[in-house]
Design a protein around this motif. Structure first.
Motif: not given
Length: 486
Positions: A82, A92-93, A170, A173-174, A332, A334
């Motif tokens: 990720f 990416t989430r 980073k 966030y992910f 990503f 989203e």
């Protein structure tokens, strides 16, 4: 007149301060689970509470849920898919849960000490061990987490030490924030006590029932989050000069983050005592009240963000664009993308905005110029490719995804956009370093995967510059409509 710490009053006697009062409130329980967010100073919290218990003659037994974490090498393998490989900004989430960071057998092995007067299980994910008891949740604002990560005093979930702040962000966030938010959503209905730990020497706390009641109240009324401010390599002096209560030793204030839902917090006030929780709490509990008919589409995500961009006496923003909807979903994870507008709150004569392309743009030639600049650190005459528009107070510029744009210097911009907020593909940054003197990463190839080159010349004038019109007026007022892009 600008309030840098807006707070919602919840009545008298609701918020308490300090470790001693907190220890007093916990002392009547046999078992206490202290769960919380990443970035909390857990050793300091334990030390201060333990000292407060000792002053009351209470023998407290502490168990750290970190003992049940999987080995760091296993956690690294878990999160690696990720983190976007060697991409310095994007991943990416995370699709897993906080419990994936733990060894199930080790969690089950964490048991209370039957001889202790008070058993406390603490740390991120403490409630996963399945203890029955009084549930405390410790929160810390995300801007404070970033300050702590830059100071090297916190680390990512399961990491043995701090890393470079940008790589830590980073992963925050992910991965980390995604897993922690899913966990927080499950806990919110049964939290007995909420603690705001951003001031480690004097934490603020109140009951979970009072928190849930306050969230219900503001979800059906108005709310304002606590803004926070950041310097940047292009930042200006307007905010610094006009908001005197801000620290004046900062080199500039490039951003005032007024509402970026994943990172701002909501503050509550009682007897001039303040407690802040992340904005996510409101959405986890009251998304339908806040979003109405849009709740099914956006779930827990508040879809609007706004911030001030200050380039007065600063520089141009980077030349950039934002991803197309299908691109941000695929790459990503989203669910929607970043369309935005620039509303000019103030400007100096000669200020401009870069918006769309010049008529007859040659994409291949533009790509060669950008690539050569990146490889050889040579300047690009951006005005040969990108359209420039004069910027005046009250102008509204429309920037749907895939549109090349940036604010020029000497503007104060109210940027209103959809919430995804880190997916800015920079193509050119005027050869300047960041505030630490390091090169700023560019995303030329990602940008070219998303740009609409047909947004040029006449199209910009007709579609991307709002044309205000008066739709009603009276003797001392008028209502002006500023249309936006379809």
């Amino acid at each position: 007149q600008y309030d840098t710490y807006p707070a919602h009053s919840i009545g008298s006697g609701k918020i308490m301060l300090g470790h001693d009062r907190l220890a007093e409130s916990l002392a009547g329980h046999k078992q206490v689970i202290i769960d919380g967010y990443g970035g909390v100073f857990w050793p300091q919290l334990r030390e201060q509470l333990d000292a407060a218990f000792a002053r009351r003659g209470i023998r407290a037994h502490w168990t750290n849920v970190q003992e049940a974490l999987r080995p760091e090498s296993e956690i690294d393998r878990l999160v690696q898919p990720f983190l976007g490989g060697d991409d310095p900004l994007f991943g990416t989430r995370f699709t897993g849960q906080l419990r994936n960071f733990f060894d199930v057998q080790k969690l089950r092995a964490l048991r209370p000490d039957s001889r202790a007067t008070l058993n406390l299980l603490y740390g991120c994910g403490a409630s996963l061990a399945g203890w029955e008891g009084f549930l405390v949740y410790v929160d810390v604002p995300k801007n404070e987490i970033q300050f702590r990560s830059r100071a090297g005093t916190v680390q990512n979930l399961g990491a043995s030490g701090a890393a470079d702040p940008k790589s830590m962000y980073k992963r925050f966030y992910f991965v980390d924030w995604v897993a922690l938010n899913r966990h927080k959503t499950e806990l919110l209905p049964r939290i007995d006590l909420i603690v705001d730990e951003q001031r480690p020497e004097e934490p603020a706390w109140m009951s979970g029932a009072e928190l849930r009641s306050a969230l219900t109240q503001i979800s059906r009324n108005f709310f304002r989050v606590r803004p926070w401010f950041e310097p940047g390599p292009w930042g200006g002096q307007w905010i610094k000069q006009h908001i005197s209560q801000l620290p004046q030793n900062a080199p500039n204030y490039a951003w005032s983050f007024e509402l970026i839902a994943p990172e701002n917090g909501l503050a509550f006030e009682s007897d001039r005592r303040f407690l802040e929780v992340s904005f996510d709490f409101l959405m986890f509990q009251e998304s339908h009240a806040v979003l109405g008919d849009c709740a099914e589409r956006f779930k827990y995500e508040f879809p609007i963000r706004f911030d001030f961009l200050d380039t007065f006496g600063g520089g141009n923003l980077s030349v950039q664009c934002h991803p197309r909807p299908e691109y941000i979903r695929k790459h990503f994870g989203e669910t929607f993308t970043q369309d935005e507008t620039y509303y000019i709150l103030d400007s100096q004569p000669g200020a401009q905005v870069y918006l769309g392309f010049n008529e007859g743009i040659n994409p291949a030639e533009f790509h060669r110029a950008l690539d050569q600049s990146f490889q050889q650190a040579t300047p690009v005459d951006i005005s040969c490719f990108v359209n420039t528009v004069p910027a005046h107070k009250h102008d509204l510029f429309l920037i749907p995804h895939g549109t090349i744009h940036c604010s020029g210097e000497n503007n104060l911009v109210l940027e209103i956009s959809a919430t995804p907020y880190i997916f800015t593909f920079k193509m050119y940054d005027w050869l300047r370093p960041d505030l630490e003197g390091r090169p700023r990463p560019l995303n030329i190839e990602r940008a070219f995967d998303n740009l609409y080159f047909e947004r040029q010349g006449k199209c910009v004038t007709e579609e991307l510059i709002s044309r205000p019109r008066v739709i009603a007026r009276g003797s001392s007022w008028q209502r002006v409509h500023l249309p936006t892009h379809p």
